[in-house]
Structures are given as C-alpha cells and as structure tokens.
Scaffold this motif. Structure first.
Motif, PDB file in Angstrom:
ATOM      1  N   PHE A  26      75.618  35.614 -20.058  1.00 42.13           N
ATOM      2  CA  PHE A  26      75.614  37.254 -19.800  1.00 42.13           C
ATOM      3  C   PHE A  26      74.466  38.012 -20.050  1.00 42.13           C
ATOM      4  O   PHE A  26      74.335  39.045 -19.561  1.00 42.13           O
TER       5      PHE A  26
ATOM      6  N   LYS B 104      85.675  34.870 -22.978  1.00 42.04           N
ATOM      7  CA  LYS B 104      84.838  35.836 -22.287  1.00 42.04           C
ATOM      8  C   LYS B 104      84.898  35.360 -20.805  1.00 42.04           C
ATOM      9  O   LYS B 104      84.847  36.142 -19.846  1.00 42.04           O
TER      10      LYS B 104
ATOM     11  N   ILE C  20      81.343  41.709 -17.165  1.00 41.46           N
ATOM     12  CA  ILE C  20      80.536  40.958 -17.924  1.00 41.46           C
ATOM     13  C   ILE C  20      80.144  41.994 -19.221  1.00 41.46           C
ATOM     14  O   ILE C  20      80.080  43.127 -18.642  1.00 41.46           O
TER      15      ILE C  20
END
Length: 446
Positions: free
Chosen positions: A215, A253, A263
């Motif tokens: 991320f 996630k 994200i």
C-alpha cells in the motif's frame, strides 16, 4: 486514379516477395502450403515445387501455423527454433468475411543472437523514453504455454474467456508448475496489457513489511513518500504469488480492495482509489487453509469464483516430450553445441521420474545435463541420482489405468530392446507379431 495494387503487376509483386529480406510462407485452412519464397526454400533445403501443397509441418520444423488457424490468434515476434537456431517469426491468420481461410508467416530475424545485438540501441532508447515508469512487461503469452493435453487445452480456453474481464482469478498448482506464466497470459490477453504487470511474492516479504510493500506510505501532508505495489500496478494487474502465506491481518485489507477498489497507505487517513485487477496464486488448495483457520472465509468466497487448477507435470505426461525438447533446444542455443542430442535411454529415465518440482525442476535438470555433457550425446550418467532411480510414480493416485498400462508397456519394450537390440528377435521374445511390435515402437517413439 488506380490504386497502388491495381498498378502493380503480378511479376512486380512476386519480385517484392522474393527480395523483401524476409522468408514468407502462406498456408490454407488445412495448413497446406500455398506459397513459399525461394530464399526460405534454400534455407529449408527443399524446392518450391516440393514444398507447395504439402502440410506445413512436413516442411518447416516446429511450425505453429496450425495453431494460428485453429485459434485465430496472431503470433508476433514469436521465437521459433528451426535447424539448430532460434529465429523470430510472425504468424497472422488470413480472414475472408470474418472466416479464417489460412495463415501467413514470415521470419523477421534469422538469428536471435544477431537480433539482440542489432536491436540493443532501439531497446536502450525505449528504456530512456520510459524511465520513471513502473511498467513491468510480461514475458509470457498464451502461445508460450506448451502442451496439447486435454487439461492444458481446457485451461487455455478458460483463459481466453476470462481474460477480457476485470474479475479476480485464483491459480492453484504445485510449486514449479508455472503459475506466473498463466497469470501473465491472462494479463497479455486483457485490455490492461499495455499497463503494468506487477508481482508480489507474499511468502518472501516479512509480515511486518508487507503492508508497506503493498500500500505504500504518505508523509504528514498526505503526499506519497513511497508507492506501494497497488499504485505501481495502476490500470494493470497485480499478481499475488503465494497468497496462502499472507497474514490474516493483511487479508482483511485485501478484501477491502476487492470490495471497494480503495487502499489506505501507511500514514494516511484517507482511502485512495485504485484500478487494479488481482490475480492470486497458491501452491495448495485454499480450502485446506480455510479449514485450518489460516485463510479468511469472506476473502475465500470473494476470490475463488474463477479458479485455474494447473496440473502437475506427472499428470500431463502427454506434454512431456514437447516441454523437455523445448528446454533442451533453448539451452543448446545458448551453449552453441547444436549437434547435441538426448540418448533414448536418457529420455526414458526423464519420462519415468515423478518430477515433484514439476516443470521448473525439469528445466533445471535439462539445463544442467546440457552443460555437463562433454560429447554430442546426453547420457543418463549426467542426470541427478534421484532421476536415475525408478520412482514408481505411476500409481492410481497420479495416472489413469490406461496411462499406467502404457507406461509399463513402454518400460518392458525398452528393457527388452536393451537385451535384444535386433527388433525381430525382441518381437519374438515379447510374443508379438512384427507388425504389432513395430506399431508399438512407433507409438512410444523408439
């Protein structure tokens, strides 16, 4: 005013084809040769009269013109191993009113080594133009997946069907089966093919760094400090290898990305939109991890809808010789010993081994055998010890009854021929008629 083609006579067109510094061949829908230029004939050591009308595979070794006709897919700058060297070939389907009526092939460069040298300045220029971009070009296309077994044909057809979508894909298969090759093939056939293909090995990155790797992070002003793999893959495909090793905290996630398309980089309190297709790979069934509590149930149901099950090499032995010969020719092209061959006994050992490391292990063994051979024939002595020991892998768990019977029959014929090289005598020992024995020799390629 007449068009250019109207103004060109047949003799002029023939002159162009014969002197275009390329080799040309045209085939009909049955893959029979309709036209081949003189220079190509000289290289193939044949004449145009002998070649025209023949099936193209009887004139050009390792040709894949028939694949172009069957699939309707063009092959551009495809490596073609012929007469001891790799060349680059284009193959394009010929269509009339939407129907494929044949194919056109041309050899662009007649030696890959020369091509790499000649094109180095072009590639250097392109790298300068693209400097700073995150694009990772795919290496493999669908036609690079070798094999004609039913399982491989089915997987290829599924890839053609699913590639145009943006749906996530799960690829399951043992280590060494070439899962990344299949992932790259999906990307190449998709509308995202000009965008990045980015790979992340979830097992190779420590759990505490995986979030940063995927991320990225931002500074105090919410400006990007480090791009994560999702951002690098924007508009393209993110390949998550060894997904089963992703920590449960990260699985949450990932599920958010799949559901919401956003994200949250480390240090940020704002979700950022991403446009990325997910292809994941695992070397054991995800359902096993689900049952053991190592994989989230909600993520499993989100990602497993399209699953490609890649068979291990021992379950696709119909493809074995094609794959082994590909690695063999690829390696001798690098070594330069184009007179090298594989002894029948060596091939016998290779076919009898169980290949727990699958295609990757086969590639390594073949490469090592080529480099360890001093003469012009690869003998069994250069093979690893475990390959030369009969493994008895042809069990009911890995082969059908028919495959097991054929494997045993091949072994018996091979051992009989070693003891009785005279084929007439060998047939008598086996209690077979000469015609039946020769049919079996042809079947098992002795």
């Amino acid at each position: 005013m007449k068009s250019v083609t109207d103004r060109l006579t047949e003799s002029v067109l023939m002159e162009i084809l014969e002197n275009a510094f390329q080799w040309f061949v045209v085939v009909d829908k049955e893959a029979n040769i309709l036209y081949i230029n003189e220079e190509y004939c000289k290289f193939l050591e044949t004449t145009r009269e002998e070649a025209i009308g023949k099936p193209v595979n009887e004139v050009i070794e390792n040709t894949r013109m028939h694949e172009v006709i069957e699939t309707g897919e063009e092959h551009i700058a495809s490596p073609h191993f012929i007469k001891g060297t790799y060349m680059l070939a284009n193959r394009v389907p010929l269509r009339v009113d939407g129907e494929t009526v044949g194919a056109f092939g041309s050899v662009i460069f007649r030696d890959l080594h020369d091509w790499h040298n000649l094109s180095s300045h072009v590639r250097t220029t392109m790298e300068k133009i693209k400097i700073g971009q995150a694009t990772e070009k795919t290496t493999f296309q669908l036609q690079d997946i070798l094999g004609t077994s039913d399982s491989i044909k089915s997987i290829k057809e599924t890839i053609r069907m699913i590639a145009p979508s943006d749906l996530p894909v799960l690829i399951q298969g043992e280590s060494g089966t070439g899962k990344e090759m299949f992932a790259q093939s999906i990307h190449h056939l998709s509308s995202r093919s000009e965008k990045p293909f980015v790979k992340v090995n979830c097992a190779a990155i420590p759990a505490e760094f995986l979030e940063l790797e995927l991320f990225g992070s931002v500074g105090s002003t919410d400006q990007i400090q480090r791009k994560g793999r999702f951002q690098q893959a924007e508009g393209g495909t993110l390949f998550l290898d060894d997904l089963g090793d992703m920590p449960l905290s990260m699985q949450v996630k990932l599920l958010r990305v799949l559901q919401e398309g956003t994200i949250e980089p480390i240090g940020s309190h704002h979700a950022k939109k991403v446009n990325v297709r997910i292809i994941a790979a695992v070397n054991q069934p995800l359902k096993n991890l689900l049952e053991s509590g190592k994989f989230r149930e909600d993520l499993y149901y989100r990602i497993h809808a399209i699953t490609l099950q890649i068979p291990p090499l021992r379950q696709r032995m119909d493809d074995f010789k094609e794959i082994a010969n590909h690695f063999f020719h690829e390696t001798i092209a690098k070594v330069g010993n184009r007179n090298l061959s594989i002894a029948p006994e060596t091939m016998h050992y290779l076919q009898e081994y169980s290949w727990p490391g699958n295609v990757r292990e086969l590639q390594n063994v073949v490469q090592a055998a080529v480099y360890l051979t001093n003469g012009n024939v690869i003998e069994p002595s250069v093979l690893p010890q475990e390959v030369r020991v009969k493994s008895g892998y042809y069990t009911r768990n890995t082969l059908t009854l028919q495959q097991a019977v054929e494997q045993m029959e091949r072994n018996i014929i091979s051992e009989t021929l070693q003891m009785h090289p005279n084929k007439r005598e060998a047939a008598k020992v086996l209690g077979l008629s000469r015609s039946t024995f020769y049919e079996k020799l042809k079947k098992y390629e002795f």
